[in-house]
Write an enzyme that holds these catalytic residues in place. Structure first.
Site, PDB file in Angstrom:
ATOM      1  N   GLU A 129      32.984 125.422 -34.626  1.00 57.46           N
ATOM      2  CA  GLU A 129      32.995 125.060 -33.200  1.00 57.46           C
ATOM      3  C   GLU A 129      31.642 124.492 -32.780  1.00 57.46           C
ATOM      4  OE1 GLU A 129      34.404 124.563 -30.490  1.00 57.46           O
ATOM      5  OE2 GLU A 129      35.940 126.028 -29.952  1.00 57.46           O
ATOM      6  N   ASP A 130      31.645 123.641 -31.761  1.00 61.37           N
ATOM      7  CA  ASP A 130      30.385 123.159 -31.198  1.00 61.37           C
ATOM      8  C   ASP A 130      29.739 124.234 -30.330  1.00 61.37           C
ATOM      9  OD1 ASP A 130      32.441 122.997 -29.316  1.00 61.37           O
ATOM     10  OD2 ASP A 130      31.875 121.029 -28.553  1.00 61.37           O
TER      11      ASP A 130
ATOM     12  N   PHE B 122      24.891 123.612 -18.553  1.00 59.21           N
ATOM     13  CA  PHE B 122      25.827 122.706 -19.210  1.00 59.21           C
ATOM     14  C   PHE B 122      25.019 121.772 -20.097  1.00 59.21           C
ATOM     15  CE2 PHE B 122      28.834 119.243 -19.726  1.00 59.21           C
ATOM     16  CZ  PHE B 122      29.997 119.941 -19.978  1.00 59.21           C
TER      17      PHE B 122
ATOM     18  N   ARG C  24      28.148 112.067 -26.374  1.00 61.91           N
ATOM     19  CA  ARG C  24      28.326 112.682 -27.692  1.00 61.91           C
ATOM     20  C   ARG C  24      27.368 112.070 -28.715  1.00 61.91           C
ATOM     21  NH1 ARG C  24      33.131 115.716 -27.406  1.00 61.91           N
ATOM     22  NH2 ARG C  24      34.804 114.803 -26.178  1.00 61.91           N
TER      23      ARG C  24
HETATM   24  P1  IMP Z   1      35.474 128.053 -24.202  1.00 63.71           P
HETATM   25  O1  IMP Z   1      36.945 127.983 -24.448  1.00 63.71           O
HETATM   26  O2  IMP Z   1      35.165 128.289 -22.754  1.00 63.71           O
HETATM   27  O3  IMP Z   1      34.746 129.025 -25.091  1.00 63.71           O
HETATM   28  O4  IMP Z   1      34.903 126.623 -24.392  1.00 63.71           O
HETATM   29  C1  IMP Z   1      34.706 126.031 -25.543  1.00 63.71           C
HETATM   30  C2  IMP Z   1      34.758 124.515 -25.382  1.00 63.71           C
HETATM   31  O5  IMP Z   1      34.325 124.080 -24.075  1.00 63.71           O
HETATM   32  C3  IMP Z   1      33.790 123.903 -26.334  1.00 63.71           C
HETATM   33  O6  IMP Z   1      34.396 123.634 -27.565  1.00 63.71           O
HETATM   34  C4  IMP Z   1      33.351 122.648 -25.593  1.00 63.71           C
HETATM   35  O7  IMP Z   1      34.241 121.589 -25.876  1.00 63.71           O
HETATM   36  C5  IMP Z   1      33.453 122.980 -24.143  1.00 63.71           C
HETATM   37  N1  IMP Z   1      32.138 123.351 -23.556  1.00 63.71           N
HETATM   38  C6  IMP Z   1      31.717 124.582 -23.174  1.00 63.71           C
HETATM   39  N2  IMP Z   1      30.456 124.560 -22.679  1.00 63.71           N
HETATM   40  C7  IMP Z   1      30.064 123.270 -22.771  1.00 63.71           C
HETATM   41  C8  IMP Z   1      28.825 122.597 -22.436  1.00 63.71           C
HETATM   42  O8  IMP Z   1      27.821 123.181 -21.955  1.00 63.71           O
HETATM   43  N3  IMP Z   1      28.798 121.261 -22.690  1.00 63.71           N
HETATM   44  C9  IMP Z   1      29.853 120.572 -23.223  1.00 63.71           C
HETATM   45  N4  IMP Z   1      31.017 121.168 -23.557  1.00 63.71           N
HETATM   46  C10 IMP Z   1      31.128 122.502 -23.328  1.00 63.71           C
HETATM   47 MG    MG Z   2      34.960 121.560 -28.094  1.00 67.52          MG
END
Ligand code: IMP
Ligand code: MG
Length: 173
Positions: free
Chosen positions: A97-98, A150, A163
């Site tokens: 995951e990123d 963010f 990106r």
């Molecule tokens: P989660 O489901 O809330 O844990 O979110 C995970 C996904 O949200 C990541 O794989 C990202 O694609 C996106 N995301 C969460 N925080 C950020 C951020 O600070 N910048 C860009 N994308 C984010």
């Molecule tokens: Mg993502």
């Protein structure tokens, strides 16, 4: 005016840490073949650098999930935009995951992959934003903890932009 803010993690630091993660993963799997399952689109740079940092048998597969739409807050609803056509039965699967934010995306993935009987199912994230967690998730390998900001760059987007930045920056609303 909204813009790219201060650099949070420089390119060199990312590369150093990704190499360390590669060693960590190598040490864990000890030569067993790993299936790196990258969550698109955000993890595309990370998985590409990470698998090149692993000295051992690795395969790569992709799945596209989305929870953010075009904003900077998670919608909490995970949409699966592509299905996984690789058979993961008896495979050692490493989800790549990123960033882990609320935890909903990873929870969704773990629930959908678990019943497909992988030999093991582990997780690796470049970034972790612990302050935003809504559901607890297991993280086995982690690049950096970051504060509640963010971020964009190195694969991470805001409404599909940024990106291509080679480093990670804060987004200033
Ligand atoms: P989660 O489901 O809330 O844990 O979110 C995970 C996904 O949200 C990541 O794989 C990202 O694609 C996106 N995301 C969460 N925080 C950020 C951020 O600070 N910048 C860009 N994308 C984010
Ligand atoms: Mg993502």
């Amino acid at each position: 005016m909204s813009s790219i803010g201060p650099t949070l993690i420089q390119q060199e630091r990312i590369h150093t840490r990704v190499k360390e993660l590669g060693r960590e993963i190598e040490d864990f799997y000890k030569g067993r073949p790993v299936l790196a399952l990258a969550v698109l689109k955000g993890a595309f740079h990370f998985v590409s650098d990470l698998i090149r940092a692993i000295d051992g048998p690795v395969e790569v597969a992709f799945i596209t999930l989305s929870s953010y739409g075009a904003g900077t807050e998670s919608t909490g609803k995970v949409r699966q935009l592509s299905s996984l056509d690789t058979d993961i039965t008896d495979r050692d699967v490493l989800i790549v995951e990123d960033i882990i934010d609320t935890g909903h995306t990873l929870t969704h993935l773990l629930k959908s992959l678990g019943p497909r009987n992988p030999a093991s199912l582990r997780t690796c994230t470049l970034l972790n934003k612990p302050s935003k967690r809504q559901v607890e998730v297991p993280i086995d390998h982690k690049g950096f903890d970051i504060p509640d900001v963010f971020v964009v760059g190195y694969g991470l987007d805001l409404a599909e932009r940024y990106r291509n930045l080679p480093y990670i920056a804060e987004w200033v609303p």
